[in-house]
Motif scaffolding. Structure first.
Motif, PDB file in Angstrom:
ATOM      1  N   THR A 132      44.128  36.208  40.385  1.00 14.85           N
ATOM      2  CA  THR A 132      44.245  37.215  38.743  1.00 14.85           C
ATOM      3  C   THR A 132      42.785  37.479  37.991  1.00 14.85           C
ATOM      4  O   THR A 132      41.871  36.605  38.729  1.00 14.85           O
ATOM      5  N   ASP A 133      43.124  38.759  37.757  1.00 16.68           N
ATOM      6  CA  ASP A 133      41.253  38.643  37.209  1.00 16.68           C
ATOM      7  C   ASP A 133      41.912  39.051  35.751  1.00 16.68           C
ATOM      8  O   ASP A 133      40.965  39.563  35.480  1.00 16.68           O
ATOM      9  N   ASN A 134      42.293  38.284  35.295  1.00 18.59           N
ATOM     10  CA  ASN A 134      42.831  38.143  33.698  1.00 18.59           C
ATOM     11  C   ASN A 134      42.401  36.740  33.299  1.00 18.59           C
ATOM     12  O   ASN A 134      42.903  35.548  33.540  1.00 18.59           O
ATOM     13  N   ARG A 138      45.316  33.124  33.673  1.00 21.96           N
ATOM     14  CA  ARG A 138      44.246  32.065  34.198  1.00 21.96           C
ATOM     15  C   ARG A 138      44.578  30.834  33.017  1.00 21.96           C
ATOM     16  O   ARG A 138      44.135  29.403  34.424  1.00 21.96           O
ATOM     17  N   SER A 156      37.926  34.112  41.764  1.00 23.60           N
ATOM     18  CA  SER A 156      37.748  35.346  41.098  1.00 23.60           C
ATOM     19  C   SER A 156      37.447  35.911  42.121  1.00 23.60           C
ATOM     20  O   SER A 156      36.172  35.125  42.258  1.00 23.60           O
ATOM     21  N   ILE A 158      34.330  39.085  41.827  1.00 21.45           N
ATOM     22  CA  ILE A 158      33.505  40.550  41.027  1.00 21.45           C
ATOM     23  C   ILE A 158      32.558  41.156  41.399  1.00 21.45           C
ATOM     24  O   ILE A 158      31.173  40.507  42.242  1.00 21.45           O
ATOM     25  N   ASP A 185      37.386  40.166  29.401  1.00 24.65           N
ATOM     26  CA  ASP A 185      37.939  40.624  30.889  1.00 24.65           C
ATOM     27  C   ASP A 185      36.446  41.162  31.771  1.00 24.65           C
ATOM     28  O   ASP A 185      36.557  42.061  31.240  1.00 24.65           O
ATOM     29  N   ASN A 187      36.102  42.782  34.367  1.00 29.97           N
ATOM     30  CA  ASN A 187      37.457  43.029  36.045  1.00 29.97           C
ATOM     31  C   ASN A 187      37.149  43.935  36.620  1.00 29.97           C
ATOM     32  O   ASN A 187      36.032  44.393  36.470  1.00 29.97           O
ATOM     33  N   CYS A 188      37.524  44.098  38.193  1.00 22.72           N
ATOM     34  CA  CYS A 188      36.606  44.864  39.268  1.00 22.72           C
ATOM     35  C   CYS A 188      36.842  46.366  38.096  1.00 22.72           C
ATOM     36  O   CYS A 188      36.218  47.169  38.856  1.00 22.72           O
TER      37      CYS A 188
END
Ligand SMILES: [Zn+2]
Length: 252
Positions: A132-134, A138, A156, A158, A185, A187-188
């Protein structure tokens, strides 16, 4: 519990069975392994397809999201025709086409503390992989895996950087290494990510998962693996279980 490979499996996995210290035993271990992959994005796609092709006997893909045009640059299980469909559903179909010799399930689910036990209950998992990217998810995965004594392989990515670690009661948990700070977050969506970065990190995560599941060997026990793409550098930092950790202290 399967203790042998059939003719189709012997043919499909022949190059792997030839490996030093792999042999039939490790391949049979893979056949019996059950893995939960949370997140079918840039990391989840390579992780899932490598584990599927390698012969992990049961894969369960959990993701709540639908496929967007901007995902196609790096999320290798999806094509233009899939835009708007649920990632968990499309990933399941794509993986079945890649290896019909294994069992694959997909669940469309946004993980919360109210539904995580239900997801963990669908099979007796040997390994959970966090793709995940959250931060909230996580953190939730970390707590649940420690409580259930399930190893959590976390990765992860980024920008052009990535990291991987395996958390368990013995080595320590995500909270021991990163603390409780959630922050925003990163994130991408707001920082960008290079197409190759997620494939590299996802492929290294799959390598570790195969070693753990096939040979029972964790090559990064107690270590955080750090990848920096612009310098092509790979480092391993040691971490320790925090004896005062609110999540994993007094558990081993
Ligand atoms: Zn901990």
């Amino acid at each position: 519990m399967n203790d042998e490979l059939n003719d189709d499996e012997l043919l499909r996995y022949a190059r792997q069975i030839l490996l030093t210290d792999w042999d039939m035993d490790a391949q049979i271990c893979l056949k019996n392994a059950k893995v939960l992959i949370v997140g079918a994005g840039g990391l989840g796609c390579p992780v899932a397809q490598i584990l599927a092709r390698a012969g992990v006997g049961y894969l369960h893909i959990a993701d709540h999201d639908t496929i967007d045009d901007s995902n196609l640059q790096r999320q290798t299980l999806f094509t233009k025709d899939d835009v708007g469909k649920y990632k968990a559903d499309v990933a399941k179909s794509a993986l079945i086409r890649q290896n019909h010799l294994i069992d694959i399930d997909g669940t469309v689910i946004k993980l919360t503390c109210d539904n995580i036990d239900e997801l963990f209950g669908v099979a007796k998992f040997d390994l959970v992989i966090d793709c995940t990217d959250n931060f909230a998810v996580r953190d939730l995965l970390n707590k649940s895996c420690i409580q259930k004594n399930l190893p959590l392989l976390s990765n992860s990515a980024i920008g052009e950087m990535g990291q991987i670690a395996m958390f368990n009661r013995q080595a320590g948990c995500y909270h021991c290494v990163f603390g409780a700070e959630m922050g925003d977050d990163n994130n991408c969506v707001n920082s960008g990510v290079l197409a190759s970065t997620v494939s590299i990190i996802g492929s290294m995560t799959a390598q570790i998962a195969l070693d753990v599941l096939g040979r029972g060997n964790n090559p990064i026990q107690g270590q955080l693996l750090l990848w920096q793409g612009r310098q092509m550098s790979l480092r391993k930092l040691n971490f320790q279980k925090n004896k005062d950790c609110p999540i994993c202290a007094n558990l081993d």
